[in-house]
Write a protein that holds these residues in place. Sequence first.
Motif, PDB file in Angstrom:
ATOM      1  N   UNK A 572     -50.230 -13.895  52.491  1.00  0.00           N
ATOM      2  CA  UNK A 572     -51.656 -13.648  52.307  1.00  0.00           C
ATOM      3  C   UNK A 572     -52.485 -14.903  52.332  1.00  0.00           C
ATOM      4  N   UNK A 573     -51.888 -16.031  52.697  1.00  0.00           N
ATOM      5  CA  UNK A 573     -52.605 -17.306  52.737  1.00  0.00           C
ATOM      6  C   UNK A 573     -52.432 -17.953  54.100  1.00  0.00           C
ATOM      7  N   UNK A 574     -53.269 -18.948  54.385  1.00  0.00           N
ATOM      8  CA  UNK A 574     -53.231 -19.611  55.682  1.00  0.00           C
ATOM      9  C   UNK A 574     -52.206 -20.731  55.772  1.00  0.00           C
ATOM     10  N   UNK A 575     -51.778 -21.259  54.622  1.00  0.00           N
ATOM     11  CA  UNK A 575     -50.926 -22.445  54.640  1.00  0.00           C
ATOM     12  C   UNK A 575     -49.653 -22.260  55.452  1.00  0.00           C
ATOM     13  N   UNK A 576     -48.913 -21.135  55.333  1.00  0.00           N
ATOM     14  CA  UNK A 576     -47.699 -20.989  56.153  1.00  0.00           C
ATOM     15  C   UNK A 576     -47.989 -21.068  57.652  1.00  0.00           C
ATOM     16  N   UNK A 577     -49.122 -20.530  58.064  1.00  0.00           N
ATOM     17  CA  UNK A 577     -49.475 -20.589  59.485  1.00  0.00           C
ATOM     18  C   UNK A 577     -49.845 -22.007  59.895  1.00  0.00           C
ATOM     19  N   UNK A 578     -50.523 -22.731  58.993  1.00  0.00           N
ATOM     20  CA  UNK A 578     -50.841 -24.121  59.267  1.00  0.00           C
ATOM     21  C   UNK A 578     -49.556 -24.934  59.445  1.00  0.00           C
ATOM     22  N   UNK A 579     -48.578 -24.649  58.598  1.00  0.00           N
ATOM     23  CA  UNK A 579     -47.287 -25.328  58.720  1.00  0.00           C
ATOM     24  C   UNK A 579     -46.647 -25.037  60.084  1.00  0.00           C
ATOM     25  N   UNK A 580     -46.791 -23.788  60.519  1.00  0.00           N
ATOM     26  CA  UNK A 580     -46.176 -23.424  61.800  1.00  0.00           C
ATOM     27  C   UNK A 580     -46.885 -24.105  62.963  1.00  0.00           C
ATOM     28  N   UNK A 581     -48.215 -24.223  62.887  1.00  0.00           N
ATOM     29  CA  UNK A 581     -48.937 -24.946  63.932  1.00  0.00           C
ATOM     30  C   UNK A 581     -48.408 -26.379  64.034  1.00  0.00           C
ATOM     31  N   UNK A 582     -48.236 -27.023  62.892  1.00  0.00           N
ATOM     32  CA  UNK A 582     -47.730 -28.395  62.893  1.00  0.00           C
ATOM     33  C   UNK A 582     -46.315 -28.447  63.460  1.00  0.00           C
ATOM     34  N   UNK A 583     -45.492 -27.469  63.080  1.00  0.00           N
ATOM     35  CA  UNK A 583     -44.106 -27.439  63.558  1.00  0.00           C
ATOM     36  C   UNK A 583     -44.045 -27.235  65.065  1.00  0.00           C
ATOM     37  N   UNK A 584     -44.913 -26.379  65.594  1.00  0.00           N
ATOM     38  CA  UNK A 584     -44.929 -26.176  67.039  1.00  0.00           C
ATOM     39  C   UNK A 584     -45.372 -27.449  67.761  1.00  0.00           C
ATOM     40  N   UNK A 585     -46.295 -28.182  67.175  1.00  0.00           N
ATOM     41  CA  UNK A 585     -46.682 -29.453  67.781  1.00  0.00           C
ATOM     42  C   UNK A 585     -45.494 -30.381  67.916  1.00  0.00           C
ATOM     43  N   UNK A 586     -44.649 -30.389  66.878  1.00  0.00           N
ATOM     44  CA  UNK A 586     -43.417 -31.188  66.934  1.00  0.00           C
ATOM     45  C   UNK A 586     -42.448 -30.635  67.968  1.00  0.00           C
ATOM     46  N   UNK A 587     -42.249 -29.321  67.949  1.00  0.00           N
ATOM     47  CA  UNK A 587     -41.257 -28.694  68.825  1.00  0.00           C
ATOM     48  C   UNK A 587     -41.543 -28.985  70.290  1.00  0.00           C
TER      49      UNK A 587
END
Length: 621
Positions: A572-587
């Motif tokens: 219910x929060x944005x933080x997990x999605x923000x983490x995924x955006x950062x992870x995809x940038x790395x990937x």
Amino acid sequence: MRRPPIALFLPLLALCACANTPPAPARPLDAGPVACEAELTWKQSGAAVRVFAAGDWNGFAPDADELAADGAGTYRLKLRLLPGEYAYRFRVDGDGQSPWRLDPANPWRATWEEAEVSGLRVEDCRLPRLSVREVQSEAPAGRYRANVRYEGRLAGGLAELKGTVTHAGVARPLEPAELAASEEGAEVALNGLARGKHVVRLLARGASGAWSETLLLPTWSEATPFTWDGSLLYMALTDRYRSGDPGNDPPPGDASPGAGWHGGDLDGVRASLEDGTLAQLGVGALWLTPFAQNPAGSGLAADARHRVSGYHGYWPIQPGGVDARLGGAAALGRLVEAAHARGVRVMLDAVINHVHREHPYVTEHPDWFPAGCTCGTPGCDWTERRLDCHFQPYLPDVDWANPAARARFIEDVVAQVEQADLDGVRLDAVKHVPDYAVRNLAVRLRERFEAGGTDFFIMGETAMGWDPNAGPGEGGNVANYGTISRYVGPDALDGQFDFPLYFAAALAFTQDTPGRGMAHVDFWTRASADQYPAGAVMTPYLGSHDVARFITLASDPGRAWNAWDNLPAAPGADVPYDRMYAAFGWLFAVPGMPLLYMGDEYGDFGAADPDNRHPWRARAA
């Protein structure tokens, strides 16, 4: 006791029963078996040695056949043997090393008294052969040249040469200007090729009346030549992806909720190619879960309480074909044509460790499936018993040490690739088959599909972990990196999934763990670049059908590994999605061929299998 040779290339099967391939003419042969010439060589620098060949043909006698030195460091032995496969090894005396050796010039392997040895393949010299001498391909210009030589019985005179080229599902004969034959060979010259994949097929008949095996020459016409390294690999668990034909949806079964068939199919994957869904993601290659026929019923899950069906495709009950619930062979053909028209490569997910007990081979060849324990049960560790443990009692393990089984399963994979015109394979459960099984399969696939100069990509799944208490070359990580690496090389896999990098770095993005920030991610990313063989195309990932979803690991780690009960919900929060955006940038910055698992493009949630396999959701209109 001398054992009979194993028939080479068991299915000169159907010489590809592809819809796009002209039927191969009959190949008359002289009556009775004929011994053919074969040669073994050993190269030695330094001290003079004596070299002997011990093999099936001489009862593995240690000094029956000595190789003759040519004075320039090469030792040779000429043999006359019936066509087939022979196990052998060299004994080298005089250089101060252990005498018994494998043949370093021959990557093919066989078994003798349960030991891995070299395998000598003697081709039937009564048959003509075609081989490629030189290839020139200009993908942006749509030009292709191949110089082909005649071998075997063709040396006595060419009687007939046939050639076709297939594009977009349509085969046509090569024009006289496109196929020129001479006494020594043939020249293929194609110009102005339309964009997409083209496959040239050549057949030759010698004066004896015998026909060659079909020579395949795949090539591509595309504005920018494709490379596997750097392309985005998209994994679609087909039944859970998208339904393109509701008419093939299976009826409800007896599987537990979440573990039954859903209705996704190959036409659904094609729809995402045609409407631009996959193009918007930048997908360069598709990994589809196995599409061979799977059983109608269900089996017990690992917890022995729930029931699961074969919707995932990993329980084959036929050596080939396409499950009707996924749309059948016609749907696969349409998907591959749509992918190739857009420059997208399609991979086969090859199940080589086991079959389902309903597979006809189980009853026809019971000696191909020895008894074993169930992986993960007491006394049956997944790693220690990796070669003889069964994933489930209803999934008998293939005995790759059996030469007939080994030959059959290799040719089954080759046939699946050829019939569907695929571009690569992903080998399932690599560490659960002997090393030589992977090597032989890779050698055979390259022989069949790389003759025309186009790379055929072979990747594997060797599930390993990560030791957080040791450096890259220390502790358990020696085995983690080493086990994955030993299957990669010129005569083996092109690359593998980077399991240590997932556990070491990818998961660091899900939590704020002391000591596991960006410096930690950078360190282990560099470690992967250093630990694997040079030239390996490794696949980093954030998610797959075998691990909990990234979003759930980032939002609800306490429930991330539940499989059936107390399952997580969407955060219910944005933080997990923000983490995924950062992870995809790395990937997408990591070297290799990154994997995108369906649903991760929009941050799907889910715990362990089967909760990580929710039906894919299309973007709202």
